[in-house]
Design an enzyme around this catalytic site. Structure first.
Site, short mmCIF file in Angstrom:
data_model
loop_
_atom_site.label_atom_id
_atom_site.label_comp_id
_atom_site.label_asym_id
_atom_site.label_seq_id
_atom_site.Cartn_x
_atom_site.Cartn_y
_atom_site.Cartn_z
N ARG A 164 31.60 -16.18 81.97
CA ARG A 164 32.65 -16.71 81.08
C ARG A 164 32.68 -18.23 81.03
NH1 ARG A 164 32.35 -11.89 80.50
NH2 ARG A 164 34.07 -10.38 80.61
N SER A 237 41.59 -10.78 77.84
CA SER A 237 41.84 -10.95 79.29
C SER A 237 42.41 -12.33 79.53
CB SER A 237 40.54 -10.82 80.08
OG SER A 237 39.96 -9.57 79.83
N GLU A 332 41.47 -17.48 81.76
CA GLU A 332 40.22 -17.47 81.00
C GLU A 332 40.32 -18.23 79.68
OE1 GLU A 332 37.77 -13.78 80.83
OE2 GLU A 332 37.98 -14.05 78.68
P1 FAD Z 1 38.38 -19.83 69.44
O1 FAD Z 1 39.48 -19.20 70.21
O2 FAD Z 1 38.69 -20.38 68.12
O3 FAD Z 1 37.73 -20.98 70.34
C1 FAD Z 1 37.37 -20.73 71.66
C2 FAD Z 1 36.68 -21.98 72.22
O4 FAD Z 1 35.47 -22.21 71.53
C3 FAD Z 1 37.50 -23.26 72.03
O5 FAD Z 1 37.27 -24.09 73.15
C4 FAD Z 1 36.91 -23.89 70.79
O6 FAD Z 1 37.10 -25.30 70.76
C5 FAD Z 1 35.44 -23.52 70.94
N1 FAD Z 1 34.71 -23.38 69.68
C6 FAD Z 1 35.01 -22.56 68.64
N2 FAD Z 1 34.07 -22.67 67.68
C7 FAD Z 1 33.19 -23.60 68.11
C8 FAD Z 1 31.99 -24.15 67.55
N3 FAD Z 1 31.50 -23.75 66.37
N4 FAD Z 1 31.33 -25.09 68.28
C9 FAD Z 1 31.78 -25.48 69.51
N5 FAD Z 1 32.89 -25.00 70.08
C10 FAD Z 1 33.59 -24.06 69.38
N6 FAD Z 1 35.95 -12.37 75.35
C11 FAD Z 1 34.91 -11.86 76.05
O7 FAD Z 1 34.09 -12.63 76.59
N7 FAD Z 1 34.73 -10.52 76.17
C12 FAD Z 1 35.56 -9.63 75.61
O8 FAD Z 1 35.35 -8.44 75.73
C13 FAD Z 1 36.69 -10.13 74.90
N8 FAD Z 1 37.60 -9.29 74.36
C14 FAD Z 1 38.70 -9.78 73.70
C15 FAD Z 1 39.63 -8.88 73.18
C16 FAD Z 1 40.75 -9.35 72.51
C17 FAD Z 1 41.76 -8.38 71.96
C18 FAD Z 1 40.94 -10.75 72.33
C19 FAD Z 1 42.12 -11.28 71.58
C20 FAD Z 1 40.02 -11.65 72.86
C21 FAD Z 1 38.89 -11.17 73.56
N9 FAD Z 1 37.93 -12.04 74.10
C22 FAD Z 1 36.85 -11.54 74.79
C23 FAD Z 1 38.10 -13.50 73.97
C24 FAD Z 1 37.58 -14.06 72.60
O9 FAD Z 1 37.50 -13.06 71.63
C25 FAD Z 1 36.20 -14.70 72.74
O10 FAD Z 1 36.24 -15.75 73.67
C26 FAD Z 1 35.68 -15.24 71.41
O11 FAD Z 1 34.35 -15.66 71.54
C27 FAD Z 1 36.53 -16.38 70.86
O12 FAD Z 1 36.11 -16.63 69.53
P2 FAD Z 1 36.99 -17.48 68.53
O13 FAD Z 1 36.17 -17.74 67.32
O14 FAD Z 1 38.29 -16.83 68.31
O15 FAD Z 1 37.15 -18.83 69.37
P1 NAP Z 2 36.99 -1.67 82.98
O1 NAP Z 2 35.84 -0.95 82.36
O2 NAP Z 2 38.27 -0.93 83.24
O3 NAP Z 2 36.51 -2.36 84.33
C1 NAP Z 2 37.44 -3.10 85.12
C2 NAP Z 2 36.71 -4.28 85.70
O4 NAP Z 2 35.69 -3.83 86.55
C3 NAP Z 2 36.11 -5.14 84.62
O5 NAP Z 2 36.71 -6.37 84.72
C4 NAP Z 2 34.61 -5.19 84.93
O6 NAP Z 2 34.12 -6.52 85.10
C5 NAP Z 2 34.46 -4.45 86.24
N1 NAP Z 2 33.42 -3.40 86.14
C6 NAP Z 2 33.57 -2.13 85.66
N2 NAP Z 2 32.41 -1.44 85.81
C7 NAP Z 2 31.53 -2.29 86.36
C8 NAP Z 2 30.16 -2.17 86.75
N3 NAP Z 2 29.49 -1.03 86.59
N4 NAP Z 2 29.55 -3.26 87.27
C9 NAP Z 2 30.21 -4.41 87.43
N5 NAP Z 2 31.50 -4.60 87.08
C10 NAP Z 2 32.16 -3.55 86.57
O7 NAP Z 2 37.32 -2.98 82.12
P2 NAP Z 2 38.14 -3.18 80.78
O8 NAP Z 2 39.25 -4.07 81.06
O9 NAP Z 2 38.36 -1.87 80.08
O10 NAP Z 2 37.07 -4.01 79.93
C11 NAP Z 2 35.83 -3.45 79.57
C12 NAP Z 2 34.83 -4.57 79.34
O11 NAP Z 2 35.27 -5.40 78.26
C13 NAP Z 2 34.68 -5.49 80.55
O12 NAP Z 2 33.34 -5.89 80.66
C14 NAP Z 2 35.56 -6.67 80.22
O13 NAP Z 2 35.09 -7.89 80.79
C15 NAP Z 2 35.46 -6.72 78.69
N6 NAP Z 2 36.71 -7.27 78.11
C16 NAP Z 2 36.87 -8.62 78.15
C17 NAP Z 2 38.00 -9.19 77.61
C18 NAP Z 2 38.15 -10.70 77.59
O14 NAP Z 2 39.03 -11.20 76.91
N7 NAP Z 2 37.32 -11.41 78.31
C19 NAP Z 2 38.99 -8.40 77.03
C20 NAP Z 2 38.82 -7.03 77.06
C21 NAP Z 2 37.66 -6.46 77.60
P3 NAP Z 2 33.68 -7.52 83.92
O15 NAP Z 2 34.96 -7.97 83.28
O16 NAP Z 2 32.98 -8.60 84.67
O17 NAP Z 2 32.79 -6.79 82.97
#
Ligand code: FAD
Ligand code: NAP
Length: 340
Positions: A164, A237, A332
């Site tokens: 991340r 998250s 995050e």
């Molecule tokens: P923004 O929120 O607009 O920006 C995020 C950052 O990127 C800011 O610092 C911004 O300045 C920068 N940025 C944006 N565009 C550019 C560009 N073109 N050049 C340089 N910098 C830029 N994230 C995960 O990793 N895994 C997930 O599974 C995940 N699930 C999500 C589920 C939900 C319901 C929500 C709401 C969010 C989730 N996220 C997840 C977080 C988010 O969706 C990601 O981080 C996504 O990549 C953000 O995209 P955005 O365009 O909305 O970025």
């Molecule tokens: P989940 O499947 O219930 O798992 C709970 C946690 O355990 C997750 O955080 C995941 O880590 C870890 N995990 C599960 N299985 C694993 C494996 N086999 N090996 C290593 N780590 C494992 O999680 P969830 O909340 O429903 O989310 C599912 C996936 O979507 C996850 O990968 C999560 O990161 C991603 N997600 C991200 C966001 C965001 O905003 N960043 C939002 C929603 C979902 P990791 O998180 O490192 O994968």
């Protein structure tokens, strides 16, 4: 030509739904506007926020300086044997791009379905889900380097990707404006089913499994657990999963035999959602903010909340988790303007 507007409401441009107002705002639709943008900022120095879909941001009510929303569009494909090079402009929608690649039958992006936001923001926090991180599918990132006022290309190894995080998030924010991603996919390949939830969701599906099966399973699971930001404001998250030493992990496991954790080299990754749920916060509501009832890692805005209210709740959770488990949770999403 840059069309800079003043006092623009961004409530619809951040997934928490905060009533944020940009002092100045511009939309970037063409690459030629980026050198102009840099010249403008050098003439009138002010803070800059690059905005994609606003799904990983906690915005204050008043945003000083300029918000530049990246709206560059376009897609190019080249196929060589089994290898597919997919180049996507930064303003394309991430999920739609994943769906497009799955529709072509390509392997690589299926586990990253239904992540909100734009293509350009995906490398910023090296988006990841279900055992796949963006950096594993990335050949290069095309950028405009503001320091050198020049377009350039960074190979994946140069982007300092980690869990991340990347060069673009914590090392040099706002230096590089990401203009496009070069993704390496494949017409044949293997699927990553390492996550238990995904295996369960596909247990009844007849082989051979395809990227479409995985894509649909990921969408199903996510829809059942995660709040839709259009209905309930959130940024996914709120906390990263913490990493602890083997000793610390052993002590926790003794006290909490059902602890959810995964080996991570010599350390252990803890599921932050489990810690928060175990501490009793899941479903907790404090005025207009709360902890989602189906996923303890997601903080939500029930309507009308400010980022200060979310931060107050988050701080209470951080203090409680530190007290109970001796673990420090880190947020995050990015706070803009930053809190320090
Ligand atoms: P923004 O929120 O607009 O920006 C995020 C950052 O990127 C800011 O610092 C911004 O300045 C920068 N940025 C944006 N565009 C550019 C560009 N073109 N050049 C340089 N910098 C830029 N994230 C995960 O990793 N895994 C997930 O599974 C995940 N699930 C999500 C589920 C939900 C319901 C929500 C709401 C969010 C989730 N996220 C997840 C977080 C988010 O969706 C990601 O981080 C996504 O990549 C953000 O995209 P955005 O365009 O909305 O970025
Ligand atoms: P989940 O499947 O219930 O798992 C709970 C946690 O355990 C997750 O955080 C995941 O880590 C870890 N995990 C599960 N299985 C694993 C494996 N086999 N090996 C290593 N780590 C494992 O999680 P969830 O909340 O429903 O989310 C599912 C996936 O979507 C996850 O990968 C999560 O990161 C991603 N997600 C991200 C966001 C965001 O905003 N960043 C939002 C929603 C979902 P990791 O998180 O490192 O994968």
């Amino acid at each position: 030509m840059l069309e800079v507007e003043s006092h623009v409401a961004l409530t619809g441009f951040n997934s928490f739904g905060f009533a944020a107002c940009a002092e100045h705002y511009v939309e970037i639709e063409r690459l030629e506007q980026l050198p102009e943008l840099e010249a403008y900022l050098r003439q009138q120095p002010q803070p800059l926020l690059l905005l994609g879909g606003g799904s990983n941001l906690l915005l204050a009510e008043q945003l000083p300086g300029l918000v530049a929303r990246i709206c560059l569009k376009g897609r190019q494909v080249s196929v060589e044997g089994e290898r597919v090079l997919l180049t996507l402009a930064a303003g394309e929608n991430w999920h739609e791009s994943v769906e497009y690649s799955v529709n072509q039958g390509w392997y690589g992006l299926e586990n990253l379905a239904l992540i909100p936001g734009t293509v350009g923001a995906a490398p910023v926090q090296n988006i990841g889900a279900y055992g796949v991180e963006l950096c594993q599918r990335l050949r290069a990132v095309q950028v405009f380097d503001r320091e050198r006022a020049a377009f350039t290309r960074l190979l994946t190894a140069e982007c300092q990707f980690s869990y991340r995080d990347s060069l673009f998030k914590s090392i040099a924010p706002e230096r590089y404006i990401i203009t496009a991603l070069e993704l390496e996919l494949s017409t044949r390949g293997s699927l990553n089913l390492s996550y238990g939830a995904l295996q369960q969701a596909l247990a009844e599906t007849e082989s051979p499994l395809t990227p479409r099966h995985v894509f649909e399973a990921v969408c199903r699971i996510r829809r059942s657990k995660l709040p839709d930001p259009l209905q309930l404001g959130n940024a996914g998250s709120y906390f990263k999963n913490p990493s602890v030493s083997a000793d610390h992990h052993a002590r926790l496991k003794q006290d909490y035999p059902d602890l959810v954790s995964y080996p991570d080299g010599e350390r252990f990754k803890l599921a932050a959602g489990w810690l928060i749920e175990r501490a009793g916060w899941k479903g907790h509501r404090q005025g207009d903010v709360g902890v989602h009832a189906h996923q303890a890692l997601v903080l939500v805005n029930y309507g009308g909340a400010t980022r200060e209210q979310v931060l107050t709740l988050a701080n209470a959770i951080v203090a409680d988790i530190a007290h109970r488990f001796a673990v420090t949770l880190e947020m995050e999403p990015r706070c803009y303007p930053s809190l320090d």
